[in-house]
Write a protein that holds these residues in place. Sequence first.
Motif, PDB file in Angstrom:
ATOM      1  N   UNK A  62      15.043  90.521  54.428  1.00 19.80           N
ATOM      2  CA  UNK A  62      15.659  89.245  55.485  1.00 19.80           C
ATOM      3  C   UNK A  62      15.466  88.675  54.176  1.00 19.80           C
ATOM      4  N   UNK A  63      15.640  87.742  53.940  1.00 22.21           N
ATOM      5  CA  UNK A  63      15.233  86.371  52.860  1.00 22.21           C
ATOM      6  C   UNK A  63      15.520  86.501  51.813  1.00 22.21           C
ATOM      7  N   UNK A  64      14.718  86.072  50.817  1.00 23.14           N
ATOM      8  CA  UNK A  64      13.521  85.157  51.884  1.00 23.14           C
ATOM      9  C   UNK A  64      14.388  83.650  51.902  1.00 23.14           C
ATOM     10  N   UNK A  65      13.296  82.641  52.430  1.00 28.71           N
ATOM     11  CA  UNK A  65      14.136  82.049  52.791  1.00 28.71           C
ATOM     12  C   UNK A  65      12.470  80.690  53.151  1.00 28.71           C
ATOM     13  N   UNK A  66      13.262  79.737  53.116  1.00 33.85           N
ATOM     14  CA  UNK A  66      11.698  78.374  53.610  1.00 33.85           C
ATOM     15  C   UNK A  66      12.147  77.772  54.337  1.00 33.85           C
ATOM     16  N   UNK A  67      10.850  77.575  55.105  1.00 33.62           N
ATOM     17  CA  UNK A  67      10.712  77.492  56.911  1.00 33.62           C
ATOM     18  C   UNK A  67       9.792  75.320  56.493  1.00 33.62           C
ATOM     19  N   UNK A  68      10.573  74.881  57.365  1.00 31.93           N
ATOM     20  CA  UNK A  68      10.173  73.810  56.692  1.00 31.93           C
ATOM     21  C   UNK A  68       9.336  73.784  58.489  1.00 31.93           C
ATOM     22  N   UNK A  69       7.727  72.994  58.367  1.00 34.40           N
ATOM     23  CA  UNK A  69       6.589  72.891  59.052  1.00 34.40           C
ATOM     24  C   UNK A  69       6.164  72.300  59.879  1.00 34.40           C
ATOM     25  N   UNK A  70       7.663  70.990  60.048  1.00 31.70           N
ATOM     26  CA  UNK A  70       7.944  70.637  60.793  1.00 31.70           C
ATOM     27  C   UNK A  70       9.130  70.188  61.330  1.00 31.70           C
ATOM     28  N   UNK A  71      10.391  70.997  61.177  1.00 28.25           N
ATOM     29  CA  UNK A  71      11.455  71.271  62.190  1.00 28.25           C
ATOM     30  C   UNK A  71      11.537  72.330  62.403  1.00 28.25           C
ATOM     31  N   UNK A  72      11.101  73.057  61.700  1.00 28.99           N
ATOM     32  CA  UNK A  72      11.459  74.724  61.281  1.00 28.99           C
ATOM     33  C   UNK A  72      12.694  75.517  61.430  1.00 28.99           C
ATOM     34  N   UNK A  73      13.364  74.332  60.784  1.00 27.38           N
ATOM     35  CA  UNK A  73      14.710  75.241  60.267  1.00 27.38           C
ATOM     36  C   UNK A  73      13.773  75.992  59.206  1.00 27.38           C
ATOM     37  N   UNK A  74      15.457  77.228  58.869  1.00 27.22           N
ATOM     38  CA  UNK A  74      15.024  77.512  57.761  1.00 27.22           C
ATOM     39  C   UNK A  74      15.992  77.588  56.570  1.00 27.22           C
TER      40      UNK A  74
END
Length: 230
Positions: A62-74
């Motif tokens: 799966x991915x790659x994805x970018x995960x925000x360290x604040x909201x945890x959204x991908x």
Amino acid sequence: MLPVRGRNGRALRFLGARTAWTPVGDGEFYCPGCGGDRNYQRLTGRRRLTLLGVPLLRRGTAGPVVECAACRHHYGTDVLDHPTTRRFAAMVRDAVHTIALAVLAAGGTCSRTALETAATAVRAAGFDDCTEEQLAALVEALAADTGRVFEQPCGASLTIELHEALDPLAPHLAPAGRESLLLQAARIALADGPYTPAERDALTTVGAALTISAADVTRLLAAARTVSGG
């Protein structure tokens, strides 16, 4: 058949899928969910088929994805193409500085009003210590380095510099933002009188680098001239 329940009383799914994420990089990006600059992790994942919540068979990556360290959204990795707020501000600052130099070089630096108008624009964009004398010296140095004569059309070196400053910025500007930069350049050119042929050529180059159509460039330059009375 009664559903199978776990110790917490929740019903367990017989079959499902689970993704195990592994960090492969990090940095800072503009998070569209948070609406600001945030830290991120770049993740790749492996999917597994689960039975009653227990991972069993691999089901690919799966991915790659970018995960925000604040909201945890991908997000998809294309989100990294958008500059951070700090980077965007620096790009605008450099663009205004380059545009001002190009317009001044096209009209010469003998006009104090043009230099004052240019310096005001450059300071507003972020170069707080910019002075008229500094701009005049830079234009004179540019002319000496390229052998360029004032009142000639925008030279190849200036055209290259304009595209280097504006090409990366233009896709991230709304149409009103691109037009605002061109109108700012027009005000510098008009500060000491009507457009000269060289100034008009430089402004046309600015418009093209900002991906403004030729018709809109003509319209905007005429509008700026009407407002200034030039």
